[in-house]
Enzyme design. Sequence first.
Site, PDB file in Angstrom:
ATOM      1  N   ILE A  12      32.107  21.521 -28.686  1.00  0.00           N
ATOM      2  CA  ILE A  12      31.416  21.080 -27.426  1.00  0.00           C
ATOM      3  C   ILE A  12      30.174  22.037 -26.977  1.00  0.00           C
ATOM      4  CG2 ILE A  12      31.925  21.035 -24.925  1.00  0.00           C
ATOM      5  CD1 ILE A  12      35.002  20.132 -25.808  1.00  0.00           C
ATOM      6  N   TYR A 155      48.105  28.742 -24.275  1.00  0.00           N
ATOM      7  CA  TYR A 155      46.512  28.316 -24.244  1.00  0.00           C
ATOM      8  C   TYR A 155      46.627  27.524 -22.563  1.00  0.00           C
ATOM      9  CZ  TYR A 155      42.822  24.665 -24.645  1.00  0.00           C
ATOM     10  OH  TYR A 155      41.914  23.925 -24.350  1.00  0.00           O
ATOM     11  N   LYS A 159      43.769  28.403 -19.568  1.00  0.00           N
ATOM     12  CA  LYS A 159      42.866  27.447 -18.933  1.00  0.00           C
ATOM     13  C   LYS A 159      43.409  27.501 -17.488  1.00  0.00           C
ATOM     14  CE  LYS A 159      40.276  25.947 -21.096  1.00  0.00           C
ATOM     15  NZ  LYS A 159      38.978  26.690 -21.821  1.00  0.00           N
TER      16      LYS A 159
HETATM   17  N1  LIG Z   1      38.079  19.501 -27.293  1.00  0.00           N
HETATM   18  C1  LIG Z   1      39.027  19.223 -26.334  1.00  0.00           C
HETATM   19  O1  LIG Z   1      39.297  18.015 -26.179  1.00  0.00           O
HETATM   20  C2  LIG Z   1      38.839  20.098 -24.993  1.00  0.00           C
HETATM   21  C3  LIG Z   1      39.928  19.673 -24.249  1.00  0.00           C
HETATM   22  C4  LIG Z   1      39.892  20.596 -23.084  1.00  0.00           C
HETATM   23  C5  LIG Z   1      39.295  21.902 -23.025  1.00  0.00           C
HETATM   24  N2  LIG Z   1      38.730  22.194 -24.111  1.00  0.00           N
HETATM   25  C6  LIG Z   1      37.832  23.424 -23.960  1.00  0.00           C
HETATM   26  O2  LIG Z   1      36.514  23.156 -24.319  1.00  0.00           O
HETATM   27  C7  LIG Z   1      35.982  24.278 -25.050  1.00  0.00           C
HETATM   28  C8  LIG Z   1      35.316  24.008 -26.223  1.00  0.00           C
HETATM   29  O3  LIG Z   1      36.374  23.555 -27.066  1.00  0.00           O
HETATM   30  P1  LIG Z   1      35.983  22.904 -28.571  1.00  0.00           P
HETATM   31  O4  LIG Z   1      37.018  21.675 -28.692  1.00  0.00           O
HETATM   32  O5  LIG Z   1      34.556  22.628 -28.713  1.00  0.00           O
HETATM   33  O6  LIG Z   1      36.411  24.118 -29.471  1.00  0.00           O
HETATM   34  P2  LIG Z   1      35.811  24.509 -31.031  1.00  0.00           P
HETATM   35  O7  LIG Z   1      35.331  23.326 -31.640  1.00  0.00           O
HETATM   36  O8  LIG Z   1      37.178  25.135 -31.627  1.00  0.00           O
HETATM   37  O9  LIG Z   1      34.725  25.376 -30.601  1.00  0.00           O
HETATM   38  C9  LIG Z   1      35.141  26.787 -30.027  1.00  0.00           C
HETATM   39  C10 LIG Z   1      34.011  27.600 -29.735  1.00  0.00           C
HETATM   40  O10 LIG Z   1      34.464  28.850 -29.294  1.00  0.00           O
HETATM   41  C11 LIG Z   1      33.972  30.132 -30.128  1.00  0.00           C
HETATM   42  N3  LIG Z   1      34.797  31.212 -30.061  1.00  0.00           N
HETATM   43  C12 LIG Z   1      36.061  31.215 -30.590  1.00  0.00           C
HETATM   44  N4  LIG Z   1      36.815  32.686 -30.419  1.00  0.00           N
HETATM   45  C13 LIG Z   1      35.442  33.247 -29.911  1.00  0.00           C
HETATM   46  C14 LIG Z   1      35.353  34.771 -29.626  1.00  0.00           C
HETATM   47  N5  LIG Z   1      36.141  35.456 -29.786  1.00  0.00           N
HETATM   48  N6  LIG Z   1      34.139  35.080 -29.212  1.00  0.00           N
HETATM   49  C15 LIG Z   1      33.124  34.167 -29.156  1.00  0.00           C
HETATM   50  N7  LIG Z   1      33.163  32.795 -29.299  1.00  0.00           N
HETATM   51  C16 LIG Z   1      34.395  32.299 -29.563  1.00  0.00           C
HETATM   52  C17 LIG Z   1      34.038  29.414 -31.417  1.00  0.00           C
HETATM   53  O11 LIG Z   1      33.057  30.330 -32.451  1.00  0.00           O
HETATM   54  P3  LIG Z   1      33.522  30.325 -33.944  1.00  0.00           P
HETATM   55  O12 LIG Z   1      32.891  29.057 -34.624  1.00  0.00           O
HETATM   56  O13 LIG Z   1      33.075  31.581 -34.418  1.00  0.00           O
HETATM   57  O14 LIG Z   1      35.056  30.038 -34.094  1.00  0.00           O
HETATM   58  C18 LIG Z   1      33.320  27.967 -31.213  1.00  0.00           C
HETATM   59  O15 LIG Z   1      31.875  28.075 -31.087  1.00  0.00           O
HETATM   60  C19 LIG Z   1      36.938  25.150 -24.926  1.00  0.00           C
HETATM   61  O16 LIG Z   1      36.980  26.277 -23.872  1.00  0.00           O
HETATM   62  C20 LIG Z   1      38.407  24.539 -24.675  1.00  0.00           C
HETATM   63  O17 LIG Z   1      39.631  25.126 -24.315  1.00  0.00           O
HETATM   64  C21 LIG Z   1      38.336  21.418 -25.066  1.00  0.00           C
END
Ligand SMILES: NC(=O)c1ccc[n+]([C@@H]2O[C@H](COP(=O)([O-])OP(=O)(O)OC[C@H]3O[C@@H](n4cnc5c(N)ncnc54)[C@H](OP(=O)(O)O)[C@@H]3O)[C@@H](O)[C@H]2O)c1
Length: 284
Positions: A12, A155, A159
């Site tokens: 995202i 988790y 959040k």
């Molecule tokens: N996808 C959904 O349906 C959903 C629903 C509700 C909320 N969210 C929230 O939306 C946000 C993004 O989710 P996403 O689905 O895009 O997740 P994602 O594809 O797993 O991407 C997560 C991002 O966070 C980075 N990250 C993880 N650990 C880190 C650290 N220690 N320091 C710096 N960066 C770090 C990752 O970097 P690396 O590439 O280095 O791992 C990646 O860029 C999150 O906060 C998640 O809780 C997502």
Amino acid sequence: MTVLVTGGNAGIGYFVAEQLAEAGVEVVLGSRDAAKAEVALRVLRERVPGARASWARLDLADLASVNGIEVGGLDAVVLNAGVRLEGPQRRETRDGHEMSFGVNHLGHFALTAALQDRLRPGARIVTMGSFAAKSAKLDFADLESKRDYQPKTAYERSKLAQTLFALELDRRLRAAGSSRLSVVAHPGGALDRLTPDRPPLHVRGTKLNLARIALQGKDGGARPAVRAAVGPDVHSGQIWGPRVFGLKGKPRPEPVRGPYADAEAAARVWAASVELTGVEPVFS
Ligand SMILES: NC(=O)c1ccc[n+]([C@@H]2O[C@H](COP(=O)([O-])OP(=O)(O)OC[C@H]3O[C@@H](n4cnc5c(N)ncnc54)[C@H](OP(=O)(O)O)[C@@H]3O)[C@@H](O)[C@H]2O)c1
């Protein structure tokens, strides 16, 4: 206008950065991995010719990295990066905090403090929440799940802590007479397999997917955060999420109620976060 997006190298966060760049905003991708950040920048520049984009090293699992972030003046920060762990093993950040709570909440809490002099007047601090936070219950005697660790619960708690932090920050900004805004955004349900290809950053497998009826891709999931960061008619203390059952569709503001309206819990999260990180965001 310049916006920092944490976790802007993937998922995202990448699409938040891409959509901001399309709108003419200068973007800084916060990333812990140089190679991943460079790939994301290359893809972003291919998609948005002329994009003004760079990256800053940021490991949210390491408070020294957070405190040392090298960025200039910002008009918004999108606190997007997140981990959602699986498996029974409880993991810790470099500073010894439970990984989900440490990265998702404490890392971003400390980052907000580190950025306080770089967030310009009127800047927006956008915290990425989740519908999963609604069903969470914080255990103030065990915020870091030292007893009975369950990855899903940890988790969800992280959040909820993030959302309460953002709403407490809103109250503190208002009380201080600050022009800055604290806004929550959440992506609904955003799946990789519904996300458009951005090779080599992301290549989707199966093309036909029934989940599309109820959920969306990460491009769709980025929209509430983009709206909250740079869109019109955004107010401090709001929660922005997708229109259709909070899962997909255009962004719209949602009511702040239930666990989100618990100002006492939010104040306790804030106080615990100051104690655990040793820093406190203060804006005037
Ligand atoms: N996808 C959904 O349906 C959903 C629903 C509700 C909320 N969210 C929230 O939306 C946000 C993004 O989710 P996403 O689905 O895009 O997740 P994602 O594809 O797993 O991407 C997560 C991002 O966070 C980075 N990250 C993880 N650990 C880190 C650290 N220690 N320091 C710096 N960066 C770090 C990752 O970097 P690396 O590439 O280095 O791992 C990646 O860029 C999150 O906060 C998640 O809780 C997502």
